[in-house]
Scaffold this motif. Structure first.
Motif, PDB file in Angstrom:
ATOM      1  N   GLU A 122       0.824  -1.189   0.000  1.00 31.25           N
ATOM      2  CA  GLU A 122       0.000   0.000   0.000  1.00 31.25           C
ATOM      3  C   GLU A 122       0.868   1.253   0.000  1.00 31.25           C
ATOM      4  OE1 GLU A 122      -2.681  -0.128   3.278  1.00 31.25           O
ATOM      5  OE2 GLU A 122      -3.259  -2.204   2.938  1.00 31.25           O
ATOM      6  N   LEU A 123       0.223   2.375  -0.219  1.00 31.73           N
ATOM      7  CA  LEU A 123       0.919   3.648  -0.154  1.00 31.73           C
ATOM      8  C   LEU A 123       0.590   4.308   1.182  1.00 31.73           C
ATOM      9  CD1 LEU A 123       2.612   5.925  -1.385  1.00 31.73           C
ATOM     10  CD2 LEU A 123       0.503   6.828  -2.397  1.00 31.73           C
ATOM     11  N   LYS A 124       1.615   4.500   2.000  1.00 31.44           N
ATOM     12  CA  LYS A 124       1.441   5.142   3.288  1.00 31.44           C
ATOM     13  C   LYS A 124       1.987   6.567   3.219  1.00 31.44           C
ATOM     14  CE  LYS A 124      -0.061   1.342   5.282  1.00 31.44           C
ATOM     15  NZ  LYS A 124      -1.430   1.202   5.838  1.00 31.44           N
ATOM     16  N   GLU A 125       1.435   7.442   4.030  1.00 30.37           N
ATOM     17  CA  GLU A 125       1.861   8.840   4.025  1.00 30.37           C
ATOM     18  C   GLU A 125       2.360   9.271   5.398  1.00 30.37           C
ATOM     19  OE1 GLU A 125      -1.115  11.417   2.460  1.00 30.37           O
ATOM     20  OE2 GLU A 125      -0.982  10.593   0.435  1.00 30.37           O
ATOM     21  N   VAL A 126       3.383  10.095   5.366  1.00 31.50           N
ATOM     22  CA  VAL A 126       3.950  10.673   6.591  1.00 31.50           C
ATOM     23  C   VAL A 126       4.053  12.180   6.372  1.00 31.50           C
ATOM     24  CG1 VAL A 126       5.914  10.732   8.158  1.00 31.50           C
ATOM     25  CG2 VAL A 126       5.274   8.580   7.066  1.00 31.50           C
ATOM     26  N   ARG A 127       3.495  12.956   7.287  1.00 29.98           N
ATOM     27  CA  ARG A 127       3.441  14.408   7.108  1.00 29.98           C
ATOM     28  C   ARG A 127       4.337  15.121   8.110  1.00 29.98           C
ATOM     29  NH1 ARG A 127      -2.181  17.366   8.211  1.00 29.98           N
ATOM     30  NH2 ARG A 127      -1.578  16.739  10.313  1.00 29.98           N
ATOM     31  N   LYS A 155       5.086   7.875   1.166  1.00 29.68           N
ATOM     32  CA  LYS A 155       5.111   9.222   0.613  1.00 29.68           C
ATOM     33  C   LYS A 155       5.226  10.190   1.776  1.00 29.68           C
ATOM     34  CE  LYS A 155       2.534  12.408  -2.363  1.00 29.68           C
ATOM     35  NZ  LYS A 155       1.310  12.598  -3.177  1.00 29.68           N
ATOM     36  N   ALA A 156       6.363  10.860   1.867  1.00 29.94           N
ATOM     37  CA  ALA A 156       6.578  11.838   2.938  1.00 29.94           C
ATOM     38  C   ALA A 156       6.423  13.230   2.344  1.00 29.94           C
ATOM     39  CB  ALA A 156       7.964  11.656   3.551  1.00 29.94           C
ATOM     40  N   TRP A 157       5.786  14.097   3.075  1.00 30.03           N
ATOM     41  CA  TRP A 157       5.631  15.457   2.570  1.00 30.03           C
ATOM     42  C   TRP A 157       5.661  16.488   3.686  1.00 30.03           C
ATOM     43  CZ3 TRP A 157       0.645  17.292   4.038  1.00 30.03           C
ATOM     44  CH2 TRP A 157      -0.312  16.313   4.289  1.00 30.03           C
ATOM     45  N   VAL A 158       6.179  17.650   3.297  1.00 30.57           N
ATOM     46  CA  VAL A 158       6.256  18.794   4.207  1.00 30.57           C
ATOM     47  C   VAL A 158       5.210  19.805   3.767  1.00 30.57           C
ATOM     48  CG1 VAL A 158       7.700  20.629   5.123  1.00 30.57           C
ATOM     49  CG2 VAL A 158       8.729  18.418   4.552  1.00 30.57           C
ATOM     50  N   GLN A 159       4.334  20.178   4.691  1.00 30.52           N
ATOM     51  CA  GLN A 159       3.261  21.115   4.386  1.00 30.52           C
ATOM     52  C   GLN A 159       3.689  22.529   4.774  1.00 30.52           C
ATOM     53  OE1 GLN A 159      -0.119  20.410   3.130  1.00 30.52           O
ATOM     54  NE2 GLN A 159       0.109  22.609   2.825  1.00 30.52           N
ATOM     55  N   PHE A 160       3.610  23.451   3.817  1.00 28.35           N
ATOM     56  CA  PHE A 160       3.951  24.851   4.071  1.00 28.35           C
ATOM     57  C   PHE A 160       2.653  25.649   4.161  1.00 28.35           C
ATOM     58  CE2 PHE A 160       7.463  22.990   1.663  1.00 28.35           C
ATOM     59  CZ  PHE A 160       8.552  23.297   2.464  1.00 28.35           C
ATOM     60  N   ARG A 161       2.403  26.206   5.312  1.00 33.63           N
ATOM     61  CA  ARG A 161       1.186  26.984   5.518  1.00 33.63           C
ATOM     62  C   ARG A 161       1.558  28.441   5.786  1.00 33.63           C
ATOM     63  NH1 ARG A 161      -2.282  23.044   9.620  1.00 33.63           N
ATOM     64  NH2 ARG A 161      -2.609  21.323   8.115  1.00 33.63           N
ATOM     65  N   GLY A 162       0.803  29.345   5.149  1.00 33.02           N
ATOM     66  CA  GLY A 162       1.044  30.763   5.380  1.00 33.02           C
ATOM     67  C   GLY A 162       2.487  31.151   5.101  1.00 33.02           C
ATOM     68  N   GLU A 195       4.416  20.222  -4.834  1.00 32.63           N
ATOM     69  CA  GLU A 195       3.049  20.019  -5.302  1.00 32.63           C
ATOM     70  C   GLU A 195       2.178  21.040  -4.593  1.00 32.63           C
ATOM     71  OE1 GLU A 195       1.961  16.009  -4.492  1.00 32.63           O
ATOM     72  OE2 GLU A 195       3.510  15.119  -5.791  1.00 32.63           O
ATOM     73  N   GLY A 196       1.999  22.195  -5.238  1.00 37.38           N
ATOM     74  CA  GLY A 196       1.275  23.262  -4.566  1.00 37.38           C
ATOM     75  C   GLY A 196       2.113  23.815  -3.420  1.00 37.38           C
ATOM     76  N   ARG A 197       1.594  23.700  -2.210  1.00 38.14           N
ATOM     77  CA  ARG A 197       2.326  24.152  -1.022  1.00 38.14           C
ATOM     78  C   ARG A 197       2.894  22.969  -0.242  1.00 38.14           C
ATOM     79  NH1 ARG A 197       1.431  29.566   0.011  1.00 38.14           N
ATOM     80  NH2 ARG A 197       2.100  29.349   2.189  1.00 38.14           N
ATOM     81  N   ARG A 198       3.117  21.862  -0.946  1.00 38.41           N
ATOM     82  CA  ARG A 198       3.718  20.684  -0.333  1.00 38.41           C
ATOM     83  C   ARG A 198       4.992  20.301  -1.070  1.00 38.41           C
ATOM     84  NH1 ARG A 198      -1.212  16.302   0.344  1.00 38.41           N
ATOM     85  NH2 ARG A 198      -2.481  17.462   1.848  1.00 38.41           N
ATOM     86  N   MET A 199       5.968  19.851  -0.313  1.00 36.95           N
ATOM     87  CA  MET A 199       7.169  19.268  -0.891  1.00 36.95           C
ATOM     88  C   MET A 199       7.134  17.788  -0.556  1.00 36.95           C
ATOM     89  SD  MET A 199      11.206  20.191  -0.249  1.00 36.95           S
ATOM     90  CE  MET A 199      11.006  21.861  -0.850  1.00 36.95           C
ATOM     91  N   THR A 200       7.118  16.949  -1.584  1.00 31.01           N
ATOM     92  CA  THR A 200       6.924  15.517  -1.359  1.00 31.01           C
ATOM     93  C   THR A 200       8.100  14.699  -1.866  1.00 31.01           C
ATOM     94  OG1 THR A 200       5.837  15.100  -3.485  1.00 31.01           O
ATOM     95  CG2 THR A 200       4.440  15.854  -1.671  1.00 31.01           C
TER      96      THR A 200
END
Length: 209
Positions: A122-127, A155-162, A195-200
């Motif tokens: 499966e595809l697991k995600e880590v934020r 799939k690890a991603w960093v969320q950039f907010r504001g 990807e938008g405001r995410r770096m994956t």
């Protein structure tokens, strides 16, 4: 009254004593929905609704346009079925084939595809956030390791907010660290991308290690 004589019919509104009425159980049964009939996977042989068809044979190409009955005889002589493959064409296009063998091969391919997909996990995600602290990072990295050990992609991603968007470099450093910490069991399937405001980043289990 004789003990064997039938009991008198009770007076009921709308029910004639000369006409037997159905029991409540029978009425309930009659209201049960009937199971739906399974539709055929394809329109074949006598179920083809056309007066003329264009016949194609595997390995032989087009046999031309002929009346449906002639096409059915043509297929029967070869021990084949007539399968509609382009019903909206004028005339409809049909193929003479061993439909039973065709269905078996299709089911076999579908089974192998499901097996292959299951083997890929499966595809697991880590934020993360760009300023995730060490304790939270270690916790999530531990879970990612468990996912990879079970054969799953991560799939690890960093969320950039504001205003977090100004910390892109920190986000990239975190994903690089994440990759290095899991390099003993994983390889990079997809390098860091925005990807938008995410770096994956995508990691997949490295079976060679």
């Amino acid at each position: 009254m004789s003990p064997h004589a039938p009991l008198p019919c009770p007076e009921r509104a709308g029910v004639s004593c000369s006409t037997p009425h159905r029991s409540a159980i029978a009425r309930r049964r009659s209201r049960r929905p009937q199971p739906a009939r399974r539709e055929p996977d394809a329109i074949i042989n006598e179920n083809i609704n056309a007066s003329q068809v264009r016949v194609v044979v595997d390995g032989e190409g087009q046999m031309g346009v002929m009346p449906l009955e002639q096409a059915l005889d043509f297929a029967r002589e070869r021990g084949l079925d007539l399968v509609e493959i382009a019903g909206s064409a004028d005339p409809p296009v049909v193929k003479a084939m061993d439909y039973g063998k065709f269905r078996y091969e299709q089911q076999k391919k579908a089974k192998e595809q499901r097996k292959k997909q299951a083997g890929q996990g499966e595809l697991k995600e880590v934020r993360f956030r760009p300023r995730t602290d060490d304790h939270d990072y270690e916790f999530k990295m531990k879970h990612a390791r468990e996912f990879l050990e079970k054969g799953n992609k991560v799939k690890a991603w960093v969320q950039f907010r504001g205003r977090d968007i100004i910390y892109k470099d920190q986000g990239r450093d975190m994903l690089d660290r994440f990759t290095e910490d899991l390099a003993d069991i994983a390889k990079v399937d997809q390098p860091p991308t925005m990807e938008g405001r995410r770096m994956t980043i995508m990691l997949t289990p490295d079976k060679k290690k």
